[in-house]
Design a protein around this motif. Structure first.
Motif, PDB file in Angstrom:
ATOM      1  N   SER A  12       7.897  -8.013  -9.362  1.00  0.00           N
ATOM      2  CA  SER A  12       7.259  -8.488 -10.598  1.00  0.00           C
ATOM      3  C   SER A  12       7.265  -7.408 -11.672  1.00  0.00           C
ATOM      4  O   SER A  12       7.510  -7.696 -12.856  1.00  0.00           O
ATOM      5  N   VAL A  13       7.007  -6.162 -11.262  1.00  0.00           N
ATOM      6  CA  VAL A  13       7.017  -5.052 -12.217  1.00  0.00           C
ATOM      7  C   VAL A  13       8.417  -4.871 -12.805  1.00  0.00           C
ATOM      8  O   VAL A  13       8.575  -4.684 -14.014  1.00  0.00           O
ATOM      9  N   VAL A  14       9.432  -4.929 -11.958  1.00  0.00           N
ATOM     10  CA  VAL A  14      10.811  -4.802 -12.432  1.00  0.00           C
ATOM     11  C   VAL A  14      11.131  -5.913 -13.441  1.00  0.00           C
ATOM     12  O   VAL A  14      11.716  -5.656 -14.501  1.00  0.00           O
ATOM     13  N   PHE A  18      12.752  -8.329  -5.165  1.00  0.00           N
ATOM     14  CA  PHE A  18      11.798  -8.958  -4.244  1.00  0.00           C
ATOM     15  C   PHE A  18      12.456  -9.317  -2.923  1.00  0.00           C
ATOM     16  O   PHE A  18      11.943  -8.988  -1.837  1.00  0.00           O
ATOM     17  N   MET A  19      13.594  -9.981  -2.963  1.00  0.00           N
ATOM     18  CA  MET A  19      14.263 -10.422  -1.749  1.00  0.00           C
ATOM     19  C   MET A  19      14.777  -9.243  -0.918  1.00  0.00           C
ATOM     20  O   MET A  19      14.655  -9.234   0.318  1.00  0.00           O
ATOM     21  N   VAL A  20      15.336  -8.237  -1.582  1.00  0.00           N
ATOM     22  CA  VAL A  20      15.865  -7.084  -0.854  1.00  0.00           C
ATOM     23  C   VAL A  20      14.735  -6.342  -0.150  1.00  0.00           C
ATOM     24  O   VAL A  20      14.860  -5.961   1.030  1.00  0.00           O
ATOM     25  N   ILE A  21      13.624  -6.123  -0.836  1.00  0.00           N
ATOM     26  CA  ILE A  21      12.492  -5.433  -0.206  1.00  0.00           C
ATOM     27  C   ILE A  21      11.954  -6.252   0.963  1.00  0.00           C
ATOM     28  O   ILE A  21      11.675  -5.718   2.046  1.00  0.00           O
ATOM     29  N   LEU A  22      11.817  -7.541   0.756  1.00  0.00           N
ATOM     30  CA  LEU A  22      11.271  -8.409   1.790  1.00  0.00           C
ATOM     31  C   LEU A  22      12.133  -8.385   3.050  1.00  0.00           C
ATOM     32  O   LEU A  22      11.627  -8.363   4.173  1.00  0.00           O
ATOM     33  N   ILE A  23      13.448  -8.358   2.873  1.00  0.00           N
ATOM     34  CA  ILE A  23      14.362  -8.430   4.014  1.00  0.00           C
ATOM     35  C   ILE A  23      14.639  -7.074   4.647  1.00  0.00           C
ATOM     36  O   ILE A  23      14.676  -6.946   5.877  1.00  0.00           O
ATOM     37  N   PHE A  45       5.610  -8.426   2.156  1.00  0.00           N
ATOM     38  CA  PHE A  45       5.568  -9.466   1.131  1.00  0.00           C
ATOM     39  C   PHE A  45       4.846  -8.979  -0.120  1.00  0.00           C
ATOM     40  O   PHE A  45       5.325  -9.180  -1.245  1.00  0.00           O
ATOM     41  N   ILE A  46       3.708  -8.329   0.059  1.00  0.00           N
ATOM     42  CA  ILE A  46       2.942  -7.863  -1.099  1.00  0.00           C
ATOM     43  C   ILE A  46       3.697  -6.769  -1.845  1.00  0.00           C
ATOM     44  O   ILE A  46       3.783  -6.777  -3.076  1.00  0.00           O
ATOM     45  N   VAL A  47       4.274  -5.827  -1.101  1.00  0.00           N
ATOM     46  CA  VAL A  47       5.057  -4.762  -1.736  1.00  0.00           C
ATOM     47  C   VAL A  47       6.221  -5.370  -2.514  1.00  0.00           C
ATOM     48  O   VAL A  47       6.473  -5.009  -3.669  1.00  0.00           O
ATOM     49  N   ALA A  48       6.925  -6.305  -1.892  1.00  0.00           N
ATOM     50  CA  ALA A  48       8.060  -6.951  -2.550  1.00  0.00           C
ATOM     51  C   ALA A  48       7.626  -7.710  -3.793  1.00  0.00           C
ATOM     52  O   ALA A  48       8.289  -7.652  -4.842  1.00  0.00           O
ATOM     53  N   TYR A  75       3.952   3.379  -5.497  1.00  0.00           N
ATOM     54  CA  TYR A  75       3.014   4.244  -4.788  1.00  0.00           C
ATOM     55  C   TYR A  75       1.645   3.595  -4.609  1.00  0.00           C
ATOM     56  O   TYR A  75       1.084   3.606  -3.513  1.00  0.00           O
ATOM     57  N   VAL A  76       1.117   3.035  -5.678  1.00  0.00           N
ATOM     58  CA  VAL A  76      -0.212   2.427  -5.585  1.00  0.00           C
ATOM     59  C   VAL A  76      -0.203   1.289  -4.564  1.00  0.00           C
ATOM     60  O   VAL A  76      -1.160   1.121  -3.797  1.00  0.00           O
ATOM     61  N   THR A  77       0.885   0.525  -4.520  1.00  0.00           N
ATOM     62  CA  THR A  77       0.955  -0.595  -3.581  1.00  0.00           C
ATOM     63  C   THR A  77       1.076  -0.128  -2.137  1.00  0.00           C
ATOM     64  O   THR A  77       0.335  -0.594  -1.255  1.00  0.00           O
ATOM     65  N   ILE A  78       1.993   0.815  -1.860  1.00  0.00           N
ATOM     66  CA  ILE A  78       2.187   1.239  -0.472  1.00  0.00           C
ATOM     67  C   ILE A  78       1.024   2.079   0.037  1.00  0.00           C
ATOM     68  O   ILE A  78       0.822   2.178   1.255  1.00  0.00           O
ATOM     69  N   PHE A  79       0.234   2.678  -0.873  1.00  0.00           N
ATOM     70  CA  PHE A  79      -0.957   3.400  -0.447  1.00  0.00           C
ATOM     71  C   PHE A  79      -2.040   2.447   0.049  1.00  0.00           C
ATOM     72  O   PHE A  79      -2.915   2.844   0.809  1.00  0.00           O
ATOM     73  N   ARG A  80      -1.963   1.181  -0.378  1.00  0.00           N
ATOM     74  CA  ARG A  80      -3.049   0.242  -0.095  1.00  0.00           C
ATOM     75  C   ARG A  80      -2.679  -0.895   0.845  1.00  0.00           C
ATOM     76  O   ARG A  80      -3.546  -1.583   1.346  1.00  0.00           O
ATOM     77  N   THR A  81      -1.397  -1.092   1.075  1.00  0.00           N
ATOM     78  CA  THR A  81      -0.997  -2.139   2.013  1.00  0.00           C
ATOM     79  C   THR A  81       0.365  -1.825   2.600  1.00  0.00           C
ATOM     80  O   THR A  81       1.175  -1.153   1.964  1.00  0.00           O
ATOM     81  N   ASP A  82       0.598  -2.317   3.808  1.00  0.00           N
ATOM     82  CA  ASP A  82       1.908  -2.172   4.434  1.00  0.00           C
ATOM     83  C   ASP A  82       2.602  -3.524   4.547  1.00  0.00           C
ATOM     84  O   ASP A  82       3.592  -3.667   5.253  1.00  0.00           O
ATOM     85  N   SER A  83       2.068  -4.522   3.846  1.00  0.00           N
ATOM     86  CA  SER A  83       2.649  -5.854   3.872  1.00  0.00           C
ATOM     87  C   SER A  83       3.950  -5.879   3.096  1.00  0.00           C
ATOM     88  O   SER A  83       3.979  -5.579   1.890  1.00  0.00           O
TER      89      SER A  83
END
Length: 218
Positions: A141-143, A41-46, A133-136, A123-131
């Motif tokens: 959470s899945v990991v 989460f933190m790595v993706i967010l940053i 925070f949400i992607v992270a 894939y499902v997340t990045i297809f629907r948002t570019d946020s």
């Protein structure tokens, strides 16, 4: 390219170090799973704005197949991720090794399945948002959930870079069978995700891993 390389190297290092150090510290499975998920989460967010925060060769290979990553960038990404994973593994001392408590067939099947689930969540997340925070949040959470559910069976690697701490003090045979599971997983999930993207976007994406990686005339 230097920015992307450093971002992937540092991000993979942080993820592997935090997650595996939580194992070294003797925390409970729930805390260990949370540690891996929180690190992701933190790595993706940053770092997502710098390199996409793949921090996983499986992600980079799949993205190169389906067009999210230029194939000329694949080797720099993989190199950075493996260096980051190896350095973190060395510092941690081999804790968090990817080991099967089930037979090899079941272990490979589990790793294929959880890597596919992870990639689909991305894939499902990045297809629907570019946020960021949400992607992270979703991917982290899945990991964490997959690590908690399947960690006792295979270590729930889902990531060849994080699995590289396993050869430290482990047998070559074990190293080969873990890498076999991960490579098989990457190939299969890359194929399937390619087809899923076609369905989601209604556009043609070359469906063969071999043709995209090895036989593309470009």
């Amino acid at each position: 390219m230097r920015t992307e390389f450093l971002s992937e190297l540092i991000g993979t290092f942080v993820m592997v170090f935090i997650g595996c150090y939580s194992i070294k510290a003797g925390y409970s499975p729930a805390i260990i799973s949370f540690s891996f998920g929180f690190a992701v989460f933190m790595v993706i967010l940053i770092s997502r704005k710098y390199s996409g925060a793949h921090i996983n060769p499986a992600v980079s290979i799949a993205f190169s197949i389906t067009g999210q990553l230029d194939k000329t960038m694949l080797m720099p990404y993989l190199t950075a991720q493996f260096i980051g994973g190896i350095v973190a593994a060395y510092l941690v001392g081999g804790f968090g090794a990817t080991e099967f408590s089930v037979n090899i067939g079941s272990g490979i099947g589990i790793e294929i399945f959880i890597t596919f689930v992870l990639m689909m969540s991305i894939y499902v997340t990045i297809f629907r948002t570019d946020s960021d925070f949400i992607v992270a949040l979703v991917v982290g959470s899945v990991v964490a959930c997959l690590a908690f559910i399947f960690g006792s069976h295979t270590g729930a690697s889902m990531n060849p870079a994080s699995a590289l701490n396993m050869p430290c003090g482990k047998s070559l045979f074990r190293a080969k069978r873990i890498l076999l599971a991960l490579v098989t997983s990457v190939i299969i999930q890359g194929e399937i995700v390619g087809y899923v993207k076609i369905l989601l976007h209604g556009q043609y994406i070359a469906s063969s891993f071999s043709s995209k990686i090895f036989f593309d005339p470009q």
